[in-house]
Design a protein around this motif. Structure first.
Motif, PDB file in Angstrom:
ATOM      1  N   MET A  46       0.828  -1.216   0.000  1.00 53.33           N
ATOM      2  CA  MET A  46       0.000   0.000   0.000  1.00 53.33           C
ATOM      3  C   MET A  46       0.859   1.262   0.000  1.00 53.33           C
ATOM      4  SD  MET A  46      -3.003  -1.101   2.691  1.00 53.33           S
ATOM      5  CE  MET A  46      -3.977  -2.597   2.435  1.00 53.33           C
ATOM      6  N   GLY A  47       1.977   1.236   0.723  1.00 48.51           N
ATOM      7  CA  GLY A  47       2.837   2.410   0.788  1.00 48.51           C
ATOM      8  C   GLY A  47       3.829   2.502  -0.350  1.00 48.51           C
ATOM      9  N   LEU A  48       3.880   1.458  -1.193  1.00 53.84           N
ATOM     10  CA  LEU A  48       4.877   1.426  -2.274  1.00 53.84           C
ATOM     11  C   LEU A  48       4.254   1.442  -3.661  1.00 53.84           C
ATOM     12  CD1 LEU A  48       7.231  -1.332  -0.764  1.00 53.84           C
ATOM     13  CD2 LEU A  48       7.603   1.147  -0.744  1.00 53.84           C
ATOM     14  N   LEU A  49       2.931   1.625  -3.749  1.00 46.48           N
ATOM     15  CA  LEU A  49       2.254   1.573  -5.045  1.00 46.48           C
ATOM     16  C   LEU A  49       2.858   2.529  -6.082  1.00 46.48           C
ATOM     17  CD1 LEU A  49      -1.567   1.134  -4.300  1.00 46.48           C
ATOM     18  CD2 LEU A  49       0.063  -0.556  -5.134  1.00 46.48           C
ATOM     19  N   PRO A  50       3.120   3.806  -5.734  1.00 40.50           N
ATOM     20  CA  PRO A  50       3.702   4.697  -6.755  1.00 40.50           C
ATOM     21  C   PRO A  50       5.062   4.213  -7.238  1.00 40.50           C
ATOM     22  CG  PRO A  50       2.828   5.967  -4.905  1.00 40.50           C
ATOM     23  CD  PRO A  50       2.831   4.531  -4.483  1.00 40.50           C
ATOM     24  N   ASN A  51       5.894   3.705  -6.323  1.00 38.35           N
ATOM     25  CA  ASN A  51       7.223   3.213  -6.687  1.00 38.35           C
ATOM     26  C   ASN A  51       7.128   2.008  -7.619  1.00 38.35           C
ATOM     27  OD1 ASN A  51       6.938   4.144  -3.769  1.00 38.35           O
ATOM     28  ND2 ASN A  51       9.124   4.521  -4.085  1.00 38.35           N
ATOM     29  N   GLN A  54       5.738   3.059 -11.147  1.00 38.94           N
ATOM     30  CA  GLN A  54       6.733   3.755 -11.964  1.00 38.94           C
ATOM     31  C   GLN A  54       7.804   2.787 -12.472  1.00 38.94           C
ATOM     32  OE1 GLN A  54       8.682   6.965  -9.944  1.00 38.94           O
ATOM     33  NE2 GLN A  54       9.780   7.678 -11.758  1.00 38.94           N
ATOM     34  N   ASP A  55       8.256   1.890 -11.610  1.00 43.13           N
ATOM     35  CA  ASP A  55       9.334   0.975 -11.989  1.00 43.13           C
ATOM     36  C   ASP A  55       8.894  -0.023 -13.055  1.00 43.13           C
ATOM     37  OD1 ASP A  55      11.993  -0.165 -11.669  1.00 43.13           O
ATOM     38  OD2 ASP A  55      10.996  -1.842 -10.673  1.00 43.13           O
ATOM     39  N   LEU A  56       7.639  -0.499 -12.965  1.00 39.15           N
ATOM     40  CA  LEU A  56       7.159  -1.521 -13.894  1.00 39.15           C
ATOM     41  C   LEU A  56       6.367  -0.948 -15.060  1.00 39.15           C
ATOM     42  CD1 LEU A  56       6.072  -4.317 -11.368  1.00 39.15           C
ATOM     43  CD2 LEU A  56       8.220  -4.107 -12.627  1.00 39.15           C
ATOM     44  N   GLY A  57       6.186   0.380 -15.074  1.00 43.01           N
ATOM     45  CA  GLY A  57       5.502   1.026 -16.185  1.00 43.01           C
ATOM     46  C   GLY A  57       4.021   0.729 -16.259  1.00 43.01           C
ATOM     47  N   VAL A  58       3.354   0.684 -15.090  1.00 41.00           N
ATOM     48  CA  VAL A  58       1.903   0.470 -15.059  1.00 41.00           C
ATOM     49  C   VAL A  58       1.253   1.633 -14.313  1.00 41.00           C
ATOM     50  CG1 VAL A  58       2.119  -2.039 -15.151  1.00 41.00           C
ATOM     51  CG2 VAL A  58       2.045  -0.892 -12.925  1.00 41.00           C
TER      52      VAL A  58
END
Length: 418
Positions: A46-51, A54-58
């Protein structure tokens, strides 16, 4: 008669060993560490969704499916894995489950694509419910009979402490070193738990495993299904509000976003306290404590609608809500075990499926509440769900009294032999 004799035999054996088991054994800590790692795995994303996005391009919504996929993996995986592993001795099963958990998290560390990551999350989720179910059963056999619910609460405390310490710390690691590092830390925790299980969990005599037919007959008994429904309503009342606690605290209470983290830590302290107290109350008087707890939970959620607009009263109510919300968990787990004594494994692991379905259903209902009646109405929906859980418990108690079920020495209802 056979069931009564075996119950008496187990109680006698437990009492003989109770002198050595007055303090919780070290082996329980190994199960707690495993539950702690599981709690981190479930909630850290939940706290890492933006990371991750961005990393996986979704997109963020696509990344959010990593949470949904995990919940569905728990709901489906717990009973399915139990069916295929029910003949395995419990210590060996715990080792196997922790190996699956470690493999899933290790795969998450190196997953190069979104598809592989969600597959790794689902693999990890398969071990979740079965580990907690088997771990809870094992915990009750490591202590004296009068401390069964307290032992379950010690194991489940791993989940609650994960929310206070593990998730914030893991999120910090992910933000500083990349989200993959967070799953690396969880993998290490899983290895620590695995080594502890191998070293400290004893091999306990189980007798012949119950056949699948007996397991399924226990699972589909009306009282057991009602117990699972009550469990789903209990967790549903939690997640209908918890999912949207941040906007409630910022938009209605007026807190700055950075203050929410500390309020959630306070909530986590309440959750841990409730889990411990709930276990002790369930050991004292199981059904009365559950009925009162559900009533208190419904009342506190209704009160939250009135107090959330005041920062001080709102935070105090959130803390009390945390205590009440997890105070029901050990008792619900013991309740399912008591109703399926001769073959508890499938029903006990399925309770975690029910809990996760309640999580998903509560989050969905909270979203509907915001859309149709506004953010302020969300706690009322939670109160209504808790009230339905209370009605389910009262119906269960009334049914048992009508049938006149006898009681065992430890004060819990026996299960008729079919």
């Amino acid at each position: 008669m056979k069931n009564t004799a075996s119950t008496a035999s187990r109680s006698t054996a437990s009492r003989k060993g109770s002198g050595k088991q007055r303090a919780f054994p070290l082996s329980l800590l190994c199960l707690t560490i495993g539950a702690f790692a599981i709690g981190m795995t479930e909630f850290i994303i939940m706290g890492l969704l933006p990371n991750v996005a961005q990393d996986l391009g979704v997109s963020i919504p696509q990344a959010g499916q990593l949470i949904t996929g995990y919940a569905l993996g728990v709901a489906v995986g717990a009973p399915l894995l139990t069916v295929f592993t029910h003949k395995i001795q419990q210590k060996k099963l715990l080792v196997l489950l922790m190996c699956i958990f470690i493999a899933g998290n290790a795969l998450s560390v190196v997953a190069p694509t979104y598809g592989l990551l969600i597959s790794a999350r689902i693999l990890t989720a398969f071990a979740h419910g079965t580990f907690l179910g088997v771990g809870s059963l094992m915990a009750t056999r490591l202590v004296a009979p009068e401390r069964r619910a307290a032992a379950v609460s010690v194991v489940l405390a791993g989940l609650t402490i994960a929310n206070i310490v593990g998730v914030p710390f893991g999120t910090f690691i992910g933000q500083q070193l990349g989200w993959r590092a967070s799953f690396g830390a969880i993998t290490i925790l899983g290895i620590v738990s695995l080594l502890g299980i191998i070293r400290f969990i004893p091999v306990l005599e189980q007798g012949a495993p119950a056949n699948l037919g007996q397991q399924f007959r226990n699972l589909v008994r009306p009282q057991v299904l009602l117990g699972l429904l009550v469990g789903a309503l209990g967790t549903g009342s939690l997640f209908v509000v918890f999912t949207y606690i941040t906007p409630l605290l910022t938009d209605i209470s007026g807190f700055a976003e950075q203050s929410v983290t500390w309020i959630l830590v306070l909530f986590g302290v309440g959750v841990t306290l409730g889990n411990i107290v709930g276990g002790r109350l369930a050991d004292w008087k199981l059904m009365p404590s559950l009925v009162v707890n559900f009533g208190v939970l419904a009342a506190i959620l209704a009160l939250l609608t009135l107090t959330i607009g005041n920062p001080i009263l709102g935070v105090a109510t959130v803390f009390c809500w945390g205590v009440a919300a997890f105070g029901i968990m050990p008792g619900l787990q013991i309740r399912i075990m008591n109703m399926t004594r001769e073959a508890p494994l499938l029903a006990t692991t399925s309770s975690h499926s029910a809990f996760n379905l309640g999580n998903a259903g509560g989050a969905y209902l909270g979203g509907l509440a915001i859309t149709h009646t506004g953010l302020i109405s969300v706690p009322l929906y939670g109160a209504a769900i808790a009230a339905l859980g209370l009605l389910g418990l009262l119906l269960s108690v009334a049914t048992e009294r009508k049938k006149g079920l006898p009681e065992t020495a430890d004060g819990t209802e026996t299960v008729p032999v079919h």
